[in-house]
Design a protein around this motif. Structure first.
Motif, PDB file in Angstrom:
ATOM      1  N   ALA A   1       0.863  -1.182   0.000  1.00 45.74           N
ATOM      2  CA  ALA A   1       0.000   0.000   0.000  1.00 45.74           C
ATOM      3  C   ALA A   1       0.898   1.230   0.000  1.00 45.74           C
ATOM      4  O   ALA A   1       2.024   1.187   0.503  1.00 45.74           O
ATOM      5  CB  ALA A   1      -0.892   0.014   1.232  1.00 45.74           C
ATOM      6  N   ARG A   2       0.402   2.326  -0.570  1.00 44.97           N
ATOM      7  CA  ARG A   2       1.120   3.597  -0.554  1.00 44.97           C
ATOM      8  C   ARG A   2       0.441   4.484   0.481  1.00 44.97           C
ATOM      9  O   ARG A   2      -0.760   4.729   0.400  1.00 44.97           O
ATOM     10  CB  ARG A   2       1.091   4.252  -1.936  1.00 44.97           C
ATOM     11  N   ILE A   3       1.215   4.964   1.457  1.00 45.80           N
ATOM     12  CA  ILE A   3       0.692   5.780   2.543  1.00 45.80           C
ATOM     13  C   ILE A   3       1.305   7.177   2.420  1.00 45.80           C
ATOM     14  O   ILE A   3       2.520   7.322   2.350  1.00 45.80           O
ATOM     15  CB  ILE A   3       1.075   5.203   3.928  1.00 45.80           C
ATOM     16  N   PHE A   4       0.442   8.208   2.401  1.00 41.07           N
ATOM     17  CA  PHE A   4       0.885   9.598   2.321  1.00 41.07           C
ATOM     18  C   PHE A   4       0.573  10.282   3.646  1.00 41.07           C
ATOM     19  O   PHE A   4      -0.502  10.088   4.213  1.00 41.07           O
ATOM     20  CB  PHE A   4       0.147  10.326   1.200  1.00 41.07           C
ATOM     21  N   PHE A   5       1.501  11.119   4.130  1.00 36.81           N
ATOM     22  CA  PHE A   5       1.344  11.808   5.406  1.00 36.81           C
ATOM     23  C   PHE A   5       1.184  13.308   5.200  1.00 36.81           C
ATOM     24  O   PHE A   5       1.555  13.840   4.159  1.00 36.81           O
ATOM     25  CB  PHE A   5       2.554  11.528   6.303  1.00 36.81           C
ATOM     26  N   HIS A   6       0.685  13.992   6.231  1.00 38.50           N
ATOM     27  CA  HIS A   6       0.412  15.428   6.123  1.00 38.50           C
ATOM     28  C   HIS A   6       1.681  16.263   5.961  1.00 38.50           C
ATOM     29  O   HIS A   6       1.617  17.388   5.495  1.00 38.50           O
ATOM     30  CB  HIS A   6      -0.392  15.917   7.333  1.00 38.50           C
ATOM     31  N   ASP A   7       2.818  15.736   6.312  1.00 38.00           N
ATOM     32  CA  ASP A   7       4.074  16.496   6.190  1.00 38.00           C
ATOM     33  C   ASP A   7       4.777  16.236   4.855  1.00 38.00           C
ATOM     34  O   ASP A   7       5.983  16.429   4.739  1.00 38.00           O
ATOM     35  CB  ASP A   7       4.997  16.188   7.364  1.00 38.00           C
ATOM     36  N   SER A   8       4.040  15.777   3.864  1.00 37.99           N
ATOM     37  CA  SER A   8       4.537  15.524   2.493  1.00 37.99           C
ATOM     38  C   SER A   8       5.505  14.352   2.394  1.00 37.99           C
ATOM     39  O   SER A   8       6.233  14.235   1.415  1.00 37.99           O
ATOM     40  CB  SER A   8       5.188  16.780   1.905  1.00 37.99           C
ATOM     41  N   THR A   9       5.536  13.483   3.388  1.00 35.88           N
ATOM     42  CA  THR A   9       6.337  12.263   3.299  1.00 35.88           C
ATOM     43  C   THR A   9       5.413  11.116   2.922  1.00 35.88           C
ATOM     44  O   THR A   9       4.191  11.251   2.954  1.00 35.88           O
ATOM     45  CB  THR A   9       7.053  11.955   4.631  1.00 35.88           C
ATOM     46  N   TYR A  10       6.007   9.983   2.583  1.00 32.35           N
ATOM     47  CA  TYR A  10       5.226   8.823   2.169  1.00 32.35           C
ATOM     48  C   TYR A  10       6.027   7.561   2.436  1.00 32.35           C
ATOM     49  O   TYR A  10       7.230   7.617   2.684  1.00 32.35           O
ATOM     50  CB  TYR A  10       4.853   8.915   0.693  1.00 32.35           C
ATOM     51  N   THR A  11       5.342   6.421   2.387  1.00 33.31           N
ATOM     52  CA  THR A  11       6.004   5.143   2.601  1.00 33.31           C
ATOM     53  C   THR A  11       5.229   4.033   1.898  1.00 33.31           C
ATOM     54  O   THR A  11       4.059   4.206   1.568  1.00 33.31           O
ATOM     55  CB  THR A  11       6.112   4.833   4.110  1.00 33.31           C
ATOM     56  N   CYS A  12       5.899   2.919   1.679  1.00 33.65           N
ATOM     57  CA  CYS A  12       5.253   1.706   1.191  1.00 33.65           C
ATOM     58  C   CYS A  12       5.046   0.797   2.396  1.00 33.65           C
ATOM     59  O   CYS A  12       5.876   0.776   3.306  1.00 33.65           O
ATOM     60  CB  CYS A  12       6.144   0.999   0.164  1.00 33.65           C
ATOM     61  N   GLN A  13       3.958   0.035   2.419  1.00 32.64           N
ATOM     62  CA  GLN A  13       3.670  -0.795   3.587  1.00 32.64           C
ATOM     63  C   GLN A  13       3.099  -2.148   3.196  1.00 32.64           C
ATOM     64  O   GLN A  13       2.323  -2.261   2.263  1.00 32.64           O
ATOM     65  CB  GLN A  13       2.658  -0.080   4.486  1.00 32.64           C
ATOM     66  N   THR A  14       3.520  -3.166   3.956  1.00 35.97           N
ATOM     67  CA  THR A  14       2.884  -4.479   3.928  1.00 35.97           C
ATOM     68  C   THR A  14       2.483  -4.788   5.367  1.00 35.97           C
ATOM     69  O   THR A  14       2.944  -4.140   6.299  1.00 35.97           O
ATOM     70  CB  THR A  14       3.840  -5.571   3.415  1.00 35.97           C
ATOM     71  N   GLY A  15       1.615  -5.771   5.559  1.00 34.62           N
ATOM     72  CA  GLY A  15       1.197  -6.130   6.911  1.00 34.62           C
ATOM     73  C   GLY A  15       0.272  -5.093   7.512  1.00 34.62           C
ATOM     74  O   GLY A  15      -0.443  -4.396   6.811  1.00 34.62           O
ATOM     75  N   SER A  16       0.300  -4.984   8.840  1.00 34.86           N
ATOM     76  CA  SER A  16      -0.587  -4.063   9.553  1.00 34.86           C
ATOM     77  C   SER A  16       0.248  -3.108  10.400  1.00 34.86           C
ATOM     78  O   SER A  16       1.138  -3.538  11.128  1.00 34.86           O
ATOM     79  CB  SER A  16      -1.541  -4.852  10.440  1.00 34.86           C
ATOM     80  N   THR A  17      -0.061  -1.825  10.295  1.00 33.22           N
ATOM     81  CA  THR A  17       0.670  -0.807  11.044  1.00 33.22           C
ATOM     82  C   THR A  17      -0.300   0.253  11.532  1.00 33.22           C
ATOM     83  O   THR A  17      -1.209   0.652  10.810  1.00 33.22           O
ATOM     84  CB  THR A  17       1.743  -0.132  10.151  1.00 33.22           C
ATOM     85  N   GLY A  18      -0.082   0.718  12.757  1.00 32.03           N
ATOM     86  CA  GLY A  18      -0.877   1.806  13.316  1.00 32.03           C
ATOM     87  C   GLY A  18      -0.099   3.108  13.237  1.00 32.03           C
ATOM     88  O   GLY A  18       1.118   3.136  13.431  1.00 32.03           O
ATOM     89  N   TYR A  19      -0.790   4.184  12.911  1.00 30.79           N
ATOM     90  CA  TYR A  19      -0.178   5.508  12.808  1.00 30.79           C
ATOM     91  C   TYR A  19      -0.888   6.453  13.750  1.00 30.79           C
ATOM     92  O   TYR A  19      -2.106   6.406  13.888  1.00 30.79           O
ATOM     93  CB  TYR A  19      -0.280   6.037  11.373  1.00 30.79           C
ATOM     94  N   GLY A  20      -0.131   7.329  14.377  1.00 29.96           N
ATOM     95  CA  GLY A  20      -0.697   8.326  15.280  1.00 29.96           C
ATOM     96  C   GLY A  20      -0.927   9.641  14.569  1.00 29.96           C
ATOM     97  O   GLY A  20      -1.201   9.681  13.372  1.00 29.96           O
ATOM     98  N   LEU A  21      -0.782  10.727  15.311  1.00 28.06           N
ATOM     99  CA  LEU A  21      -1.060  12.047  14.765  1.00 28.06           C
ATOM    100  C   LEU A  21       0.147  12.718  14.128  1.00 28.06           C
ATOM    101  O   LEU A  21       0.002  13.705  13.426  1.00 28.06           O
ATOM    102  CB  LEU A  21      -1.620  12.950  15.864  1.00 28.06           C
ATOM    103  N   SER A  22       1.336  12.241  14.413  1.00 27.61           N
ATOM    104  CA  SER A  22       2.514  12.889  13.861  1.00 27.61           C
ATOM    105  C   SER A  22       3.463  11.858  13.279  1.00 27.61           C
ATOM    106  O   SER A  22       4.120  11.147  14.033  1.00 27.61           O
ATOM    107  CB  SER A  22       3.230  13.689  14.948  1.00 27.61           C
TER     108      SER A  22
END
Length: 127
Positions: free
Chosen positions: A54-75
């Motif tokens: 999956a492609r994950i985009f963050f509010h600070d203009s960064t991004y990452t690729c992900q497999t499995g399950s991951t939790g993200y907070g506010l920052s």
């Protein structure tokens, strides 16, 4: 009228087109204000990940690729998630307000945008 005279046609402006644009724009603003997920079915992400990620985009203009399950907070807060070919993605948005909690399922290169205001975290699961 003279046969050799030039004729210039001027189209009258259509006042109804501005109203249509205003109403359509107002609907999009209302959807965002209510915290609804706006999905772009064939949206292409700015970067590519390997198949099954999956492609994950963050509010600070960064991004990452992900497999499995991951939790993200506010920052940094998650603002957009895209499935990749060969992946099924489930995004669970947590919030203190019941109205803002939701689960979104994505596949076939579909994307969903999220408003981080009012959320306490996001869990992204890729299978």
């Amino acid at each position: 009228m003279n046969r050799n005279a030039a004729v210039t046609a001027v189209a009258a402006p259509r006042p109804d087109t501005a109203a249509v644009r205003f109403v359509a724009g107002g609907c999009a603003v209302a959807a965002v204000a209510l915290g609804l997920v706006l999905a772009a079915p064939d949206a292409k992400a700015d970067f590519e990940c390997a198949e099954g990620n999956a492609r994950i985009f963050f509010h600070d203009s960064t991004y990452t690729c992900q497999t499995g399950s991951t939790g993200y907070g506010l920052s940094p807060a998650v603002v957009k998630v895209c499935s990749n070919s060969g992946s099924n993605v489930v995004v669970e948005v947590q919030s203190e307000r019941k109205k803002q909690r939701r689960t979104v399922e994505l596949s076939n290169n579909h994307c969903a945008k999220f408003d981080p205001r009012g959320t306490t975290g996001v869990t992204v699961s890729v299978s």
